[in-house]
Design an enzyme around this catalytic site. Structure first.
Site, PDB file in Angstrom:
ATOM      1  N   HIS A   1      85.364   1.080   1.605  1.00  0.00           N
ATOM      2  CA  HIS A   1      86.077   2.347   1.847  1.00  0.00           C
ATOM      3  C   HIS A   1      85.166   3.578   1.833  1.00  0.00           C
ATOM      4  O   HIS A   1      85.583   4.646   2.268  1.00  0.00           O
ATOM      5  CB  HIS A   1      87.180   2.557   0.807  1.00  0.00           C
ATOM      6  CG  HIS A   1      88.292   1.564   0.884  1.00  0.00           C
ATOM      7  ND1 HIS A   1      88.959   1.290   2.059  1.00  0.00           N
ATOM      8  CD2 HIS A   1      88.850   0.750  -0.072  1.00  0.00           C
ATOM      9  CE1 HIS A   1      89.888   0.364   1.816  1.00  0.00           C
ATOM     10  NE2 HIS A   1      89.831   0.021   0.545  1.00  0.00           N
TER      11      HIS A   1
HETATM   12 ZN   LIG Z   1      91.154  -4.067  -1.123  1.00  0.00          ZN
END
Ligand SMILES: [Zn+2]
Ligand SMILES: [Zn+2]
Length: 367
Positions: free
Chosen positions: A109
């Site tokens: 992320h």
């Molecule tokens: Zn995840």
């Protein structure tokens, strides 16, 4: 992201003797020149500042937030994790090993200019960027974490040398609310991002059907020189953060499929396998990634194996919880092949169709 999940995984790897079937290597931390292959220098400077003094965390960079709290040493530990994935990529590229695993990695992320979703430095993107720097012209990334691999997709959005494929729970119901089938890359990289947005509640049969309906065909066409895969264990039905219902046995089946696909399409088996999310830190994560290590070591752990009591003692000592007894959830995963037909009224099939319709024509493939 409790680090105990990594300690318990390494403990289980050792309990099955897999540490003697592989070379366990400690690589150096990623330096600034490597971090800058993906991350902006002002962001790296902000992480360093928060690392030296957590009170200096700058929330404009996503640091000091609920998901990414600042802590002393956060630069050093994040760069160390990234360095392992970069070294894994280098070793595979140079032919020093066919396969490499970093189950502390998979922090997909993190964005070029900011922390997100428990991730500071994006080690999958850094490993891929290093492969490109070394001369790779085609790298495929397959991400089966329950969350969208948004940071890796963003890093190579316009780069035709990188094909990113992410299977995840639908953005309508899960962080980071991206990963729609219509996200297919931009500019010269159009068609280089593929997203499969699975309905909440998808179980083994649907998850495996979707994987096999999308991934092998794309890899057969793209012919990557290296395959990088991310094996977040948070697809599991016991995972507290998401809403898929996948078993350990299906996770293992996808790991084995990735291994097979690397041998079939990635120049004879160049494979870098990473961890990722996973918040059932006793019941799921250690077993899942021990299977990953076993598969990559060509010493797969039999799902019926009884877990050594020494490891269960370690679990109890560290967590006051009882560890699982066997390396299986007792499932025998099977799925129906896409080639045998689909049902336009079925939600899983609709998800696969949406992906194939959005992405496949851009790659010259039939939907
Ligand atoms: Zn995840
Ligand atoms: Zn192999």
């Amino acid at each position: 992201m409790d680090p105990v999940r990594l300690a318990l995984t390494m403990g289980l790897v050792r309990a099955f003797g897999l540490d003697r079937a592989v070379d366990v290597v400690a690589a150096k931390a990623a330096g600034d020149s490597t971090l800058r292959l993906v991350h902006r220098s002002d962001y790296v400077a902000a992480v360093r500042a928060a690392s030296a003094d957590p009170r200096a965390a700058d929330q404009n960079y996503g640091i000091g937030t609920t998901d990414d709290p600042a802590f002393a040493g956060m630069h050093e530990v994040s760069a160390l994790i990234a360095g392992q994935s970069v070294a894994a990529a280098e070793a595979v590229w140079r032919g020093e090993t066919g396969h490499a695993v970093n189950f502390s990695g998979g922090l997909h992320h993190a964005m070029p200019g900011g922390a997100a979703g428990f991730c500071i430095y994006n080690d999958p993107a850094l490993a891929i960027a290093r492969l490109l720097e070394l001369g790779a012209e085609r790298v495929a990334y397959v991400d089966v974490d329950v969350h969208h691999g948004d940071g890796v997709q963003a890093a190579f959005w316009e780069d035709p040398r990188v094909l990113t494929i992410s299977l995840h729970e639908h953005p309508r119901t899960l962080f980071p609310q991206t990963g729609w089938p219509e996200e297919t890359g931009g500019g010269a990289g159009e068609g280089g991002a593929v997203n499969v947005a699975l309905p909440a509640g998808t179980g083994d049969a649907g998850w495996l059907r979707a994987f096999h309906a999308v991934v092998p065909e794309l890899l057969a066409d793209f012919r990557p020189q290296v395959l990088v895969t991310q094996h977040g264990a948070d697809t599991h039905f016991e995972d507290p953060l998401a809403h898929l219902a996948v078993s350990l046995d299906a996770q293992r089946a996808v790991m084995a499929a990735c291994h097979d696909l690397a041998h079939e399409y990635a120049e004879g088996g160049r494979w870098v396998a990473l961890g990722g999310g996973g918040y059932a830190v006793v019941d799921v994560v250690p077993r899942s990634w021990t299977h990953l290590v076993g598969i990559a070591a060509h010493a797969p752990v039999d799902p019926e194996s009884v877990i050594p009591s020494s490891w269960r003692d370690e679990v109890y000592a560290r967590t006051r919880q009882l560890g699982p007894a066997r390396m299986t959830d007792g499932r025998t995963p099977s799925w129906k092949a896409w080639e045998d037909g689909y049902d336009p009224a079925d939600r899983l099939d609709q998800a696969v169709l949406a992906t194939r319709r959005a992405a496949f024509p851009l790659r010259g493939l039939l939907t």
